[in-house]
Design a protein around this motif. Structure first.
Motif, PDB file in Angstrom:
ATOM      1  N   SER A 156       0.792  -1.232   0.000  1.00 45.60           N
ATOM      2  CA  SER A 156       0.000   0.000   0.000  1.00 45.60           C
ATOM      3  C   SER A 156       0.821   1.279   0.000  1.00 45.60           C
ATOM      4  O   SER A 156       0.297   2.336  -0.366  1.00 45.60           O
ATOM      5  CB  SER A 156      -0.926   0.016   1.234  1.00 45.60           C
ATOM      6  OG  SER A 156      -1.716  -1.146   1.286  1.00 45.60           O
TER       7      SER A 156
ATOM      8  N   ILE B 122       0.387   5.154   3.875  1.00 43.96           N
ATOM      9  CA  ILE B 122      -0.722   4.543   4.616  1.00 43.96           C
ATOM     10  C   ILE B 122      -0.320   4.321   6.069  1.00 43.96           C
ATOM     11  O   ILE B 122      -1.127   4.534   6.988  1.00 43.96           O
ATOM     12  CB  ILE B 122      -1.141   3.218   3.945  1.00 43.96           C
ATOM     13  CG1 ILE B 122      -1.473   3.448   2.463  1.00 43.96           C
ATOM     14  CG2 ILE B 122      -2.330   2.616   4.678  1.00 43.96           C
ATOM     15  CD1 ILE B 122      -2.489   4.554   2.207  1.00 43.96           C
TER      16      ILE B 122
ATOM     17  N   LYS C  75      -7.125  -0.715   5.832  1.00 44.57           N
ATOM     18  CA  LYS C  75      -8.090  -0.438   4.753  1.00 44.57           C
ATOM     19  C   LYS C  75      -8.746   0.928   4.958  1.00 44.57           C
ATOM     20  O   LYS C  75      -8.909   1.706   4.008  1.00 44.57           O
ATOM     21  CB  LYS C  75      -9.159  -1.524   4.710  1.00 44.57           C
ATOM     22  CG  LYS C  75     -10.185  -1.344   3.580  1.00 44.57           C
ATOM     23  CD  LYS C  75     -11.199  -2.467   3.586  1.00 44.57           C
ATOM     24  CE  LYS C  75     -12.178  -2.296   2.423  1.00 44.57           C
ATOM     25  NZ  LYS C  75     -12.949  -1.034   2.504  1.00 44.57           N
TER      26      LYS C  75
ATOM     27  N   THR D 260      -6.354   3.562   3.989  1.00 42.52           N
ATOM     28  CA  THR D 260      -6.262   3.644   2.529  1.00 42.52           C
ATOM     29  C   THR D 260      -7.432   4.441   1.961  1.00 42.52           C
ATOM     30  O   THR D 260      -7.263   5.255   1.040  1.00 42.52           O
ATOM     31  CB  THR D 260      -6.241   2.231   1.921  1.00 42.52           C
ATOM     32  OG1 THR D 260      -5.151   1.496   2.495  1.00 42.52           O
ATOM     33  CG2 THR D 260      -6.059   2.278   0.418  1.00 42.52           C
TER      34      THR D 260
ATOM     35  N   TYR E  17      -6.808   8.053   2.604  1.00 39.52           N
ATOM     36  CA  TYR E  17      -5.790   8.566   1.673  1.00 39.52           C
ATOM     37  C   TYR E  17      -6.403   8.865   0.313  1.00 39.52           C
ATOM     38  O   TYR E  17      -6.120   9.910  -0.290  1.00 39.52           O
ATOM     39  CB  TYR E  17      -4.654   7.553   1.518  1.00 39.52           C
ATOM     40  CG  TYR E  17      -3.652   7.982   0.467  1.00 39.52           C
ATOM     41  CD1 TYR E  17      -2.664   8.912   0.773  1.00 39.52           C
ATOM     42  CD2 TYR E  17      -3.719   7.500  -0.840  1.00 39.52           C
ATOM     43  CE1 TYR E  17      -1.769   9.347  -0.187  1.00 39.52           C
ATOM     44  CE2 TYR E  17      -2.829   7.923  -1.804  1.00 39.52           C
ATOM     45  CZ  TYR E  17      -1.856   8.850  -1.475  1.00 39.52           C
ATOM     46  OH  TYR E  17      -0.980   9.294  -2.438  1.00 39.52           O
TER      47      TYR E  17
END
Length: 974
Positions: free
Chosen positions: A653, A657, A679, A682, A685
Motif C-alpha cells: 500500500s 498509509i 483499509k 487507505t 488517503y
C-alpha cells in the motif's frame, strides 16, 4: 451532481459539441497513487538533491528546535513499534521546520549490551561454540560487526518510511567519540564520590549471567511453589509466645513463593500496627491429631486455616504487632548448619493482602529484605552463584540449582522443601500462578541475588532530589507522564551500573587492592579517555594498565575493573555527545519522544545522568506514545502470530498509509492496527488525494493576473455569490490556528482529522460541488470563476504545507506537479501566512444557516432522484418555504440555485404556509421544500434547464450564460 463531462445526451440534438469550450480539469497528478512505486522515486530525488542538507541551509538562521532521537537497538528488522516511533519523530521535525524553526533530526543507534551480545552468543551456541573460550577482543569485534550490519539495514528501512534525517551522519554508541564521551561521563560520577561498590541483591539472569536493570525486565505469568513454614519461637517479651512447660511452643508462620531462599533467611518481618492471633490447630496423623501453636495476622487467619487444612482451631490470644518486638526464632533447619537466631523485626513493607502477615527476610535475595537487614546490622549471606547454583559452603544444598542454564527450574525448590518437610516445620505447600520478573532478552525467569556490583548513589549530592525537582520543570505529553516517572524516581534504589558482560563500555576505573578505594586522578582519567577516543573501548582491554596509571602508581597495587556499564548509562549519556558534541545540535533538548515504557528506561537514565553531572534534565519537553494492539485488543508482539510487518504494508500500500495510521491514531494511548484499520487508512488517503487532484486540475494555467483581492470579493454584488469564497477563506483562517496549535503541542491526531474533515466534508462535498459549474462553464474573465480559482490557489498552498508532515510523499508529488522546479520541495517551505482579515465570524454564522437551508433542499431532491421523478438535481426548480427568520435573513441575494445545484429555486413569500406533505428535516426547523420540475430546455453545455436556451443563434443549444462564455473564450483564443 451531473456535470458537463457526463455522457448523457442533450435535448438539442443538432447542437455542436461544446466540450472543447469548457474549462475541464487538467493535471498530470494521477488518480491512482501507485505509492509502492512512486515513493522510492521521491526518496531517490530527495537523496540526489540532498534535501536534508538543503533544509539545514535554509533554516540555519531560524530559531532552534532541538530534538534528540532516542536510540533503538541495532539488532533486527523494523517492526510496527519502530514504524510508529520514527514516523512520529519525523512528523515532529517536519512540522517544526514548517513552523519556521531549525529542527535538525540526528538519528542514532544503541549498539552495546545484551541484545546484541545475546545474538552473537546465539550464533556460537548454534555452532557448538563456547563464548567464554573466544578472546574478548575477537568477541567484541563480532558484536561490533553485527551492530554495524543492522545499523545499515535499519537506516534503509527508516528512510523507506519517509523519515527525513541526517542519515549520512547518525550517531552510534559504539563510535570512538561516543565511547570516549560515555567514559568521561562515567568518570564524573567516580570523581564526585557518587560511585561505590556494594554487595546488594540485584535482579540476576542465570542464563545471561549478569545483573539486569529494571528497564531490562518484563513480567510474565510464572508457576511457583508456595510454602507455609513455621519458625519456632526461642524467646520473646510476649509471655504468650515465650516457651514454657504450660503451653505449646509458638511458631511464627511465613508464606513464600521462593522456597529456595530459605537457606538465606536471617529474619522475619512483621507489621507493628497489624493485629496478630496465636492459634492452636493441628493435622490428623498416625498418632492422632498433632496440634501446634501458630502466630498469623488476624485478617489472614481464615485463609491460612483453609489453605493449610488445619483442623479444630482455637484462638489462644490476640495482640498487636508491637508486642512481637524482641521475639527471636530458630531457623527451621537448626541443627543442620543453620544454628543462628532469626529475629522478628518491624517492616513497613508487610501487608495483609496475602500470606500470613509475616515476611521471611533473606537480605541477599530482596531489596526490602536487604534494607531491613542493613538497618539492624544483619549479615547479607552469599548463597547462590552466577549460574544459579548454591555455593559449596551452603549447608545441605551445595551444588543444587535454582535455575538451569536454559532458564528452566532446577532442583533447589524441591530439595529445600523435602528438607523442611523432614523437620516437621513445613505446615503446607502448594502452587501459584503469578506475575514474575523475566529477562526481556532470554525470556527466562530471574532471581534476586546478592552480588558485588557498582552503584551510583541516589542520595549522594542530592541526586534523587535534583531529579524530582527537574521532573517538575519538564512539560510532559500526556500530563500523566509526570506522575508516572516521579513515582518511579521517588522509590527507585541506587543505580546498578555494572554488568558482567563483554560488549559495552567498561567501567574504566582502578581499585586499590588493599583499601578498596577507587583511584581518583584527573591525569589517569585523561589518559584513559584519550585512548578510548583514539581506539575505542578496546583500548581498555589491550593496553598495559601501567600505561594508564603513569609513573605515579603501580599496576600491581590496583585491580582494573573489567565489568561493562549498564547500556542505559550509555543511552542516558547520548545528550552529552550528541546535543553538546555536534555543531547542529544544542543542549538541552527541546524534546525527547519515545514509548511510555521509557519512563523507567531512557527518560529516567538520561534524567539521572544529566542531573548527576549538570544539575538539570537534558530535555524541556517529553512526549510518550503507547503500545500497539491488534484488532482484538491484544498486545502486538514483534515475533508473535498477530504481528504485522511494516515492510509488507509498504510493499502493498505504501508508506503513506502507515503515516496516516500514525497521524489518525490517538498515539498517546495504545494504538490498534490490523487489516481493517489499514483499509480505512487507505480509504482516507484516496479521499485526500482526490481533493488535491481536483485542486490541481482546476488550477491549471492559473496566473497572478486573474487573482481577485479580498477587498474586491467583499465589494462584489451579493448576486455573484462570492460570500462562499469568503467563507472558505474564513475556514482557512480557523484551520491555520488549529494546525499551528496542534503541531506546537504534537497533537497530530487533531490536525489530521480536522484537515481530513475539511477536505472531504467542506471542500469535496460542498465547495467543489457548488463551484464545478462556475469553474467549468463560466467565461474566462468571470469574477466568480476567478475568485474561485484565487481561493483554490490559497487552499492548495495551505493544504500542501499543512499535510506535508504527515503525507510527506504525496504533498511533495502534488507540489512538484504544479511547480516542477529542479531543486524545489514542499518541505523547504514554511506554513503560509494567513491574513488575519480572512477570519470573519459574521460570514461563518451566515453560511452555517445557508448550509442548513441547502441540506433541506438537497434532501428533498435526493428523494426525487431515488423515486426516479428526476434524473439529476439540475432537473429541479424547487419551491422553498422559509419560516425561520434567521435563515431567511441569511438568504439575501445569494444565488440559491447555484448553492443547491438546481436550474432554478424559488423562495416563497414570507407568510406563505408550506403544504403538509412538503419535505422537512427534523433538525432544521422552519424550512420546507416542495419539489418542482425546471422549465425550459436543457443547455447543451452546462446542462441546466433554462428558459433562455437557444436565445443566441450563434451558439445554438446554449443558455445565455454559456453563449457568452463561448464567445469570450473564442475572443480570448484569437
Amino acid at each position: 451532481m451531473a456535470t458537463p463531462t457526463d455522457t448523457t445526451t442533450t435535448d438539442s440534438a443538432e447542437a455542436p459539441d461544446y466540450r472543447p469550450t469548457l474549462f475541464l480539469p487538467q493535471t498530470d497528478f494521477p488518480m491512482k497513487a501507485g505509492l509502492p512505486k512512486r515513493e522510492p522515486e521521491i526518496l531517490a530525488r530527495w537523496s540526489e538533491m540532498d534535501l536534508y542538507a538543503r533544509l539545514r541551509e535554509a533554516r540555519k538562521d531560524a530559531p532552534v528546535f532541538s530534538y534528540h532521537d532516542g536510540p533503538p537497538y541495532a539488532n533486527g528488522n523494523l517492526h510496527m513499534g519502530h514504524a510508529l516511533n520514527k514516523i512520529l519523530k519525523d512528523m515532529v521535525c517536519r512540522s517544526q521546520s514548517l513552523l519556521g524553526r531549525n529542527a535538525a533530526f540526528v538519528p542514532g543507534w544503541d549498539c552495546h549490551g545484551l541484545p546484541i551480545e545475546w545474538k552473537v552468543e546465539e550464533k556460537y551456541r548454534n555452532a557448538g561454540k563456547n563464548k567464554d573460550e573466544v578472546p574478548v577482543l575477537e568477541f567484541r569485534q563480532e558484536c561490533r560487526d553485527f551492530a554495524a550490519h543492522w545499523v545499515d539495514v535499519q537506516r534503509e528501512e527508516f528512510q523507506r518510511l519517509g523519515v527525513l534525517a541526517d542519515w549520512k551522519r547518525p550517531y552510534t554508541t559504539m563510535s570512538n567519540d561516543a565511547e570516549a564521551s560515555i567514559v568521561s561521563e562515567f568518570l564524573k560520577f567516580a570523581m564526585s564520590g557518587a560511585l561505590y561498590q556494594g554487595s546488594k541483591p540485584v535482579m540476576w539472569s542465570t542464563v545471561e549471567k549478569t545483573a539486569l536493570a529494571e528497564a531490562e525486565v518484563e513480567y510474565h505469568d510464572h508457576n511457583s511453589p508456595t510454602i507455609y513454614l513455621a519458625f519456632p519461637v526461642q524467646r520473646s517479651k510476649n509471655v504468650f509466645l515465650s516457651p514454657s512447660m504450660e503451653q505449646r511452643r509458638a511458631h511464627l508462620v511465613i508464606w513464600t513463593t521462593t522456597p529456595w531462599t530459605i537457606p538465606a533467611n536471617r529474619a522475619i518481618a512483621y507489621a507493628e500496627h497489624m493485629t496478630y492471633v496465636l492459634v492452636e490447630a493441628g493435622h490428623e496423623g498416625p498418632q492422632g491429631m498433632e496440634r501446634k501453636a501458630y502466630v498469623v495476622a488476624e485478617p489472614l487467619l481464615e485463609t491460612f486455616l483453609k489453605e493449610t487444612g488445619l483442623d479444630k482451631p482455637q484462638i489462644v490470644q490476640t495482640f498487636s504487632g508491637k508486642e512481637l518486638e524482641g521475639t527471636i526464632c530458630a531457623h527451621p533447619l537448626r541443627g543442620q548448619g543453620y544454628e543462628f537466631d532469626v529475629p522478628a523485626l518491624a517492616g513497613d513493607f508487610v501487608t495483609d493482602e496475602q500470606g500470613t502477615g509475616f515476611v521471611h527476610v533473606a537480605p541477599g535475595h530482596g531489596q526490602d529484605d536487604y534494607i531491613l537487614g542493613m538497618k539492624h546490622g544483619i549479615e547479607v549471606p552469599h548463597t547462590v552463584g552466577e549460574d544459579g547454583t548454591y555455593y559449596d559452603h551452603v549447608p545441605l544444598f551445595a551444588g543444587r540449582q535454582v535455575l538451569l542454564p536454559n532458564g528452566k527450574n532446577g532442583d533447589a525448590n524441591k530439595t529445600v522443601m523435602e528438607a523442611l518437610g523432614a523437620t516437621g516445620h513445613l505446615v503446607a505447600s502448594g502452587r501459584l500462578q503469578h506475575s514474575y520478573p523475566h529477562s526481556w532478552r532470554s525470556k527466562a525467569p530471574l532471581i534476586f541475588r546478592n552480588t558485588p556490583q557498582w552503584f551510583i548513589s541516589m542520595s549522594h549530592d542530592g541526586l534523587r532530589d535534583k531529579a524530582l525537582a527537574a521532573i517538575d520543570t519538564v512539560k510532559w505529553y500526556p500530563a500523566r507522564g509526570q506522575a508516572r516517572i516521579r513515582s518511579m524516581v521517588e522509590t527507585r534504589p541506587d543505580w546498578v551500573v555494572s554488568r558482567q558482560r563483554a560488549w559495552g563500555v567498561p567501567l574504566t576505573i582502578f581499585v586499590h587492592k588493599e583499601t578498596g578505594e577507587i583511584l581518583r586522578d584527573d591525569e589517569v582519567n585523561k589518559r584513559v579517555t584519550d585512548a578510548v577516543a583514539e581506539r575505542g573501548c578496546d583500548a581498555w582491554y589491550d593496553t598495559d594498565p601501567q600505561a594508564f596509571l603513569g609513573n605515579d602508581y603501580k599496576a600491581d597495587d590496583y585491580d582494573q575493573v573489567m565489568d561493562i556499564l549498564d547500556v542505559w548509562f550509555d543511552s542516558g549519556s547520548t545528550h552529552a555527545f550528541v546535543l553538546e558534541g555536534r555543531e547542529d545540535q544544542t543542549w538541552p533538548a527541546t524534546l525527547y519522544l519515545e514509548g511510555s515504557d521509557q519512563h523507567r528506561g531512557w527518560f529516567q537514565s538520561s534524567l539521572l545522568e544529566s542531573c548527576g553531572t549538570r544539575g538539570r534534565a537534558p530535555y524541556d519537553q517529553v512526549v510518550t506514545h503507547g503500545f500497539i494492539l491488534d484488532e482484538t485488543g491484544k498486545k502486538m508482539s514483534k515475533s508473535g502470530k498477530n504481528a504485522m510487518s511494516p515492510e509488507k504494508i509498504i510493499q502493498q500500500s505504501g508508506a503513506e498509509i502507515l503515516r496516516i495510521w500514525v497521524a489518525s491514531s490517538d498515539y498517546q494511548n495504545d494504538l490498534v492496527v490490523g487489516p481493517n484499520i489499514i483499509k480505512a487508512c487507505t480509504d482516507s488517503y484516496r479521499k485526500l488525494r482526490n481533493t488535491i487532484r481536483f485542486l490541481l486540475g482546476n488550477l491549471a494555467g492559473f496566473e497572478e493576473s486573474e487573482r481577485v483581492s479580498l477587498e474586491d470579493m467583499k465589494a462584489a454584488p451579493e448576486s455573484e455569490g462570492l460570500g462562499l469564497e469568503l467563507f472558505v477563506l474564513h475556514r482557512l483562517a480557523e484551520l491555520d490556528q488549529l494546525v499551528r496549535e496542534g503541531y506546537e503541542t504534537y497533537d497530530f491526531t487533531r490536525v489530521f482529522h480536522a484537515l481530513t474533515n475539511f477536505c472531504v466534508t467542506e471542500l469535496s462535498a460542498f465547495y467543489f460541488d457548488i463551484r464545478k459549474d462556475a469553474l467549468y462553464c463560466d467565461a474566462p474573465d468571470s469574477l466568480r470563476r476567478r475568485a474561485a480559482r484565487t481561493v483554490m490557489d490559497q487552499v492548495f498552498a495551505c493544504l500542501t504545507a499543512w499535510l506535508a508532515p504527515v503525507l510527506s510523499f504525496t504533498m511533495e508529488e502534488a507540489w512538484l506537479s504544479r511547480f516542477p522546479e529542479e531543486d524545489g520541495s514542499v518541505h523547504l517551505r514554511t506554513f503560509p501566512d494567513v491574513p488575519a482579515d480572512w477570519k470573519n465570524d459574521a460570514i461563518a454564522a451566515r453560511w452555517q444557516r445557508l448550509r442548513q437551508f441547502r441540506r433541506v433542499v438537497t434532501g428533498a431532491l435526493e428523494i426525487e432522484r431515488r423515486e426516479k421523478r428526476i434524473g439529476a438535481s439540475l432537473e429541479g426548480a424547487p419551491h422553498v418555504y422559509v419560516e425561520d427568520d434567521a435563515i431567511r435573513a441569511a438568504l439575501g441575494d445569494v444565488p440559491l440555485d447555484d448553492l443547491c445545484i438546481t436550474s432554478a429555486l424559488t423562495v416563497m413569500p414570507a407568510g406563505d404556509t408550506a403544504p403538509a406533505d412538503a419535505f422537512r428535516l427534523d433538525d432544521v426547523a422552519g424550512v420546507a421544500v416542495v419539489p418542482v420540475h425546471a422549465e425550459g430546455e436543457k443547455c447543451a453545455r452546462c446542462w441546466k434547464i433554462l428558459p433562455d436556451v437557444n436565445s443566441v443563434p450563434a451558439h445554438p443549444g446554449t443558455c445565455g450564460r454559456c453563449a457568452g462564455a463561448v464567445s469570450a473564450r473564442a475572443d480570448a483564443a484569437e
